[in-house]
Design an enzyme around this catalytic site. Structure first.
Site, PDB file in Angstrom:
ATOM      1  CB  CYS A  10     -96.031  -3.463 -16.953  1.00 13.92           C
ATOM      2  SG  CYS A  10     -96.394  -5.223 -17.096  1.00 13.92           S
TER       3      CYS A  10
ATOM      4  CE  LYS B  82     -70.615 -21.177 -41.835  1.00 13.11           C
ATOM      5  NZ  LYS B  82     -69.905 -20.925 -40.648  1.00 13.11           N
TER       6      LYS B  82
ATOM      7  CD  GLU C 209     -66.587 -35.615 -45.167  1.00 11.41           C
ATOM      8  OE1 GLU C 209     -66.842 -35.130 -44.051  1.00 11.41           O
ATOM      9  OE2 GLU C 209     -65.558 -36.240 -45.427  1.00 11.41           O
TER      10      GLU C 209
ATOM     11  NE  ARG D 220     -62.302 -26.580 -32.839  1.00 12.86           N
ATOM     12  CZ  ARG D 220     -62.035 -25.293 -32.701  1.00 12.86           C
ATOM     13  NH1 ARG D 220     -62.799 -24.548 -31.943  1.00 12.86           N
ATOM     14  NH2 ARG D 220     -61.005 -24.746 -33.302  1.00 12.86           N
TER      15      ARG D 220
ATOM     16  CB  CYS E   3     -99.498  -5.067 -13.883  1.00  8.92           C
ATOM     17  SG  CYS E   3     -97.800  -4.493 -13.753  1.00  8.92           S
TER      18      CYS E   3
ATOM     19  CE  LYS F  20     -63.607 -33.509 -43.770  1.00  7.54           C
ATOM     20  NZ  LYS F  20     -64.272 -34.526 -42.967  1.00  7.54           N
TER      21      LYS F  20
ATOM     22  CD  GLU G 246     -70.257 -30.568 -35.785  1.00  7.02           C
ATOM     23  OE1 GLU G 246     -69.097 -31.017 -35.845  1.00  7.02           O
ATOM     24  OE2 GLU G 246     -70.517 -29.363 -35.720  1.00  7.02           O
TER      25      GLU G 246
ATOM     26  CG  ASP H 266     -88.093 -51.008 -25.202  1.00  5.57           C
ATOM     27  OD1 ASP H 266     -86.955 -50.569 -25.449  1.00  5.57           O
ATOM     28  OD2 ASP H 266     -89.139 -50.400 -25.475  1.00  5.57           O
TER      29      ASP H 266
ATOM     30  CB  CYS I  36     -96.950  -8.087 -12.865  1.00  3.13           C
ATOM     31  SG  CYS I  36     -96.807  -8.101 -14.640  1.00  3.13           S
TER      32      CYS I  36
ATOM     33  CG  ASP J  74     -89.085 -49.652 -31.426  1.00  2.40           C
ATOM     34  OD1 ASP J  74     -88.135 -50.055 -32.133  1.00  2.40           O
ATOM     35  OD2 ASP J  74     -89.647 -48.556 -31.579  1.00  2.40           O
ATOM     36  CD  GLN J  75     -93.536 -53.090 -29.304  1.00  2.41           C
ATOM     37  OE1 GLN J  75     -92.646 -53.031 -30.157  1.00  2.41           O
ATOM     38  NE2 GLN J  75     -94.751 -52.648 -29.519  1.00  2.41           N
TER      39      GLN J  75
ATOM     40  CG  ASP K 211     -74.866 -25.323 -37.563  1.00  7.44           C
ATOM     41  OD1 ASP K 211     -73.838 -25.147 -36.898  1.00  7.44           O
ATOM     42  OD2 ASP K 211     -75.716 -24.436 -37.735  1.00  7.44           O
TER      43      ASP K 211
ATOM     44  CE  LYS L 164     -68.361 -25.736 -41.271  1.00 12.53           C
ATOM     45  NZ  LYS L 164     -69.086 -25.493 -40.056  1.00 12.53           N
TER      46      LYS L 164
ATOM     47  CB  SER M 274     -61.838 -24.399 -36.964  1.00  9.37           C
ATOM     48  OG  SER M 274     -60.967 -23.328 -37.110  1.00  9.37           O
TER      49      SER M 274
ATOM     50  CB  CYS N 157     -92.945  -5.414 -15.212  1.00 10.73           C
ATOM     51  SG  CYS N 157     -94.257  -5.139 -14.008  1.00 10.73           S
TER      52      CYS N 157
HETATM   53  S1  IVH Z   1     -63.639 -32.024 -40.726  1.00  9.06           S
HETATM   54  C1  IVH Z   1     -59.339 -30.745 -39.745  1.00  9.06           C
HETATM   55  N1  IVH Z   1     -66.048 -32.582 -41.602  1.00  9.06           N
HETATM   56  O1  IVH Z   1     -66.992 -27.798 -38.895  1.00  9.06           O
HETATM   57  C2  IVH Z   1     -60.720 -30.991 -40.211  1.00  9.06           C
HETATM   58  N2  IVH Z   1     -65.825 -30.878 -39.955  1.00  9.06           N
HETATM   59  O2  IVH Z   1     -64.922 -25.296 -38.960  1.00  9.06           O
HETATM   60  C3  IVH Z   1     -61.669 -31.317 -39.120  1.00  9.06           C
HETATM   61  N3  IVH Z   1     -67.950 -29.930 -39.214  1.00  9.06           N
HETATM   62  O3  IVH Z   1     -64.917 -27.995 -36.097  1.00  9.06           O
HETATM   63  C4  IVH Z   1     -63.079 -31.083 -39.398  1.00  9.06           C
HETATM   64  N4  IVH Z   1     -69.249 -31.162 -40.491  1.00  9.06           N
HETATM   65  O4  IVH Z   1     -67.228 -29.086 -35.957  1.00  9.06           O
HETATM   66  C5  IVH Z   1     -65.305 -31.813 -40.781  1.00  9.06           C
HETATM   67  N5  IVH Z   1     -68.126 -33.209 -42.436  1.00  9.06           N
HETATM   68  C6  IVH Z   1     -67.390 -32.465 -41.613  1.00  9.06           C
HETATM   69  C7  IVH Z   1     -67.980 -31.509 -40.753  1.00  9.06           C
HETATM   70  C8  IVH Z   1     -67.142 -30.726 -39.940  1.00  9.06           C
HETATM   71  C9  IVH Z   1     -69.211 -30.209 -39.570  1.00  9.06           C
HETATM   72  C10 IVH Z   1     -67.586 -28.877 -38.247  1.00  9.06           C
HETATM   73  C11 IVH Z   1     -66.604 -29.318 -37.192  1.00  9.06           C
HETATM   74  C12 IVH Z   1     -65.421 -28.404 -37.330  1.00  9.06           C
HETATM   75  C13 IVH Z   1     -65.993 -27.251 -38.101  1.00  9.06           C
HETATM   76  C14 IVH Z   1     -64.931 -26.657 -38.989  1.00  9.06           C
END
Ligand code: IVH
Length: 679
Positions: free
Chosen positions: A409, A314, A114, A137, A412, A290, A175, A38, A433, A34-35, A118, A116, A83, A427
């Site tokens: 409260c 999910k 894959e 988005r 106070c 996919k 993401e 930097d 307070c 790291d040094q 968040d 997902k 989505s 309050c």
């Molecule tokens: S593919 C047309 N892959 O989930 C397909 N999405 O409801 C495009 N997300 O808006 C999305 N991990 O924000 C894809 N491995 C992943 C993901 C992923 C998270 C999110 C993404 C998307 C939402 C889908």
């Protein structure tokens, strides 16, 4: 060998640092310390500061962001950001699998599995290996241009690895995430400052990406995974191959991607991650499936909103059942009273949960909570557990009454009130307070207010506890001896505090007004009030109607100001501040000239020499007028860096000229200084 020219060395350092970033962030395999990293970065920054003509927004030094204010322009996505359809159980997954099978007339197919992630989805555009645009988005069709902030994310390459075969232009989506560790640290800091906590890393990531200061974005260290490559000239026939290419070009692509050839393999992937996802450094809320072949994806096509070739599964939110023991109430620095449930400790998603926020009175009422109830607690990616329901079948006749929100409260004893249209209970005793007094002091000393920078919130709290201050006016009576309290080791910091309190007497009247913390009077309103009424005495005497005549001041603000000055404690406070020498009036407006007389000017983009606010002031001081949107009446656009394409287009179509920052300063007779140094 001859020394390289500074220009050549800059290019060499940029390439080298890009390579190290890739090794570190994408391959997780750093080859220097790291040094050493930097030191190279510092060398580059120094050279760049001396050679402003070599400025490049994609230089590795730009990862630190800037304090210039970002203004987000809307961007229309080249391809809409769709989505995914959601599924919550195996049957839904099996139905998806069957639909794909039928859609492909029984042809064999693979499914790319894959995680997902968040966070917040992002679209990145690269041209000639350079990041040129990053957009959120938004509503799927239009998003915010967050390029300046995204540049600070170290896992997103600014320049791709040379010679890796990327096409001239392409889009990649992924993401943006805030890792758990950063999220916990950020919330801890916010807790100390009694600021609202982020409920989950997704909200934290999205709040961060929309921040106005990219330097603050840089400090928060966001992370990113990329998972979807789009473009016409990508040499791949499957989604999986595209992911591998993206990784080769320099992107961070998850290692946890698997190709499945049967429903069983998909279930195995889901089960594996359902158990292990809590050990990942970032939040995930499911699995994405996919169809791997791009030709088959095309064959399956899209519905109106989602692709037919992909689906999200999910994860179930983790829940636990426990007993509600009591409800306590916390008074925040704004006076808002938050109910908190105290429960029998229960293990949930790896941590022992004892408390849950109940938010406000309405939440308690809608849950129909009784003391002793068995409550269902959930952590749906939320760090703060929520009570999502009550098991009323286990409520016995002798259990307590429904919980009644307190009326006084707990700090106070003042009678609590609920303002019309607001969910929170407050309050109203803001001058006596304790948490509210501390909140007022913290606000008063903050950077945008009186900027008493050597006195942090914690020291201010300790001064309060030691009885040195009871309100903000007491700050002006503090002596070095009092602060030291007999400890000679405190003398240096004590002197600094007294000095910065002294300095604060120079802060302008508009900021003094803001610093008082009158409800609803933010920075903009304070500035407007100071400009219109000019002195504290005139403002104090103004009626609601008179206040409302000022631009931008509506009934809510006007009422709040009148109510504030009606309180004896507040009037006394103002008098003490006046005696201490704090600014109580605006100096006569300085008009530097009329170079811009009759001109209507729109400011757009980010600037190197002055902040946007300073430019606004300069325009007014030189007889010009500021406007926020471009029209045929606009005389010219003061155009900085990163000006949004929509504004640019509009100005072009109306024939409105652009004036650069340097040209503008020359117009006013100011000679632009050298580009400020990075460190
Ligand atoms: S593919 C047309 N892959 O989930 C397909 N999405 O409801 C495009 N997300 O808006 C999305 N991990 O924000 C894809 N491995 C992943 C993901 C992923 C998270 C999110 C993404 C998307 C939402 C889908």
């Amino acid at each position: 060998m001859a020394e390289p020219t500074p220009q050549a060395r800059i290019t060499e350092l940029r390439d080298e640092l890009n390579r190290h970033n890739y090794n570190y962030y994408v391959l997780s395999n750093p080859t220097i310390s790291d040094q050493e990293f930097d030191a190279l970065l510092h060398e580059l920054a120094t050279l760049e500061a001396a050679h402003p003509e070599m400025f490049d927004a994609n230089s590795p030094t730009q990862r630190v962001g800037s304090d210039l204010t970002n203004e987000f322009e809307h961007i229309v996505h080249e391809r809409p950001m769709l989505s995914l359809g959601n599924t919550y159980n195996r049957e839904d997954v099996s139905e998806f699998y069957q639909r794909v099978k039928e859609g492909l007339d029984g042809d064999p197919f693979e499914i790319c599995c894959e995680l997902k992630y968040d966070g917040l989805s992002i679209s990145l555009i690269y041209e000639d290996g350079q990041l040129v645009r990053a957009a959120t988005r938004g509503d799927g069709v239009r998003g915010d241009d967050v390029t300046a902030n995204v540049r600070t994310i170290r896992t997103i390459p600014l320049s791709l690895r040379p010679g890796t075969g990327f096409p001239n232009r392409f889009e990649i989506r992924g993401e943006v995430l805030m890792p758990w560790e950063r999220f916990n640290a950020l919330n801890h800091e916010r807790e100390l400052r009694e600021e609202a906590l982020f409920a989950n890393p997704r909200n934290a990531a999205s709040g961060t990406l929309k921040l106005k200061s990219s330097a603050e974005v840089a400090r928060r260290r966001l992370d990113a995974y990329l998972y979807f490559l789009l473009g016409d000239d990508i040499p791949a026939t499957t989604h999986y191959e595209r992911l591998l290419l993206a990784r080769k070009w320099g992107f961070r692509v998850s290692e946890d991607v698997k190709l499945a050839h049967s429903l069983e393999e998909i279930y195995a992937f889901i089960d594996y991650w359902d158990k292990r996802r809590s050990s990942l450094p970032v939040a995930t809320d499911g699995i994405v499936l996919k169809v791997n072949s791009l030709a088959q994806q095309e064959e399956l096509g899209f519905t109106a909103k989602t692709p037919r070739w992909a689906i999200a599964y999910k994860f179930q939110a983790e829940q636990a059942l426990t007993r509600l023991l009591s409800v306590s109430y916390q008074v925040g620095r704004t006076g808002a009273v938050t109910p908190v449930a105290n429960m029998e400790p229960v293990l949930l998603a790896g941590t022992v949960v004892r408390r849950a926020s109940l938010h406000n009175e309405d939440v308690i009422r809608s849950l129909d909570l009784h003391i002793g109830d068995f409550v269902r607690v959930e952590k749906a990616g939320e760090i703060i557990p929520q009570i999502v329901g009550v098991d009323t079948s286990r409520r016995s006749g002798k259990d307590g009454e429904p919980i009644a929100f307190i009326t006084e409260c707990p700090e106070c004893g003042a009678h609590l009130i609920r303002y019309e249209g607001e969910a929170s209970t407050y309050c109203p005793n803001d001058t006596r307070c304790r948490p509210q007094i501390l909140g007022k002091i913290e606000h008063f000393i903050s950077r945008d207010a009186m900027d008493i920078s050597s006195l942090g919130p914690e020291t201010a709290d300790s001064f309060y506890s030691r009885g040195l201050i009871r309100n903000v006016a007491d700050l002006y009576n503090l002596t070095v001896a009092e602060i030291c309290g007999g400890y000679p080791s405190r003398i240096i910091s004590a002197r600094k505090i007294v000095e910065s309190v002294e300095q604060s007497k120079k802060v302008g009247f508009d900021r003094v007004l803001y610093a008082l913390g009158i409800r609803f009077v933010g920075r903009v309103a304070a500035r407007q009030l100071a400009r219109t009424f000019r002195t504290m005495d005139v403002l104090k005497a103004a009626s609601e109607e008179q206040l409302q005549r000022a631009e931008g001041i509506g009934q809510t603000i006007a009422k709040s100001i009148v109510a504030w000055f009606a309180q004896d404690d507040n009037r006394k406070l103002v008098e003490r501040l006046r005696e201490a020498g704090v600014q109580m009036e605006m100096p006569e407006e300085v008009t530097s000239g009329d170079a811009l007389a009759g001109k209507t000017i729109v400011i757009s983009g980010t600037f190197a020499h002055h902040s946007r606010d300073e430019y606004k002031l300069l325009i007014e001081q030189n007889g010009g007028r500021n406007a926020s949107s471009i029209s045929s009446k606009t005389s010219f656009v003061l155009a900085g860096d990163n000006m949004g394409p929509s504004k640019m287009e509009k100005a072009r179509s109306l024939g409105v000229p652009f004036v650069s920052e340097t040209e503008f300063l020359l117009m006013l007779g100011e000679k632009p200084a050298q580009q400020p140094s990075l460190f």
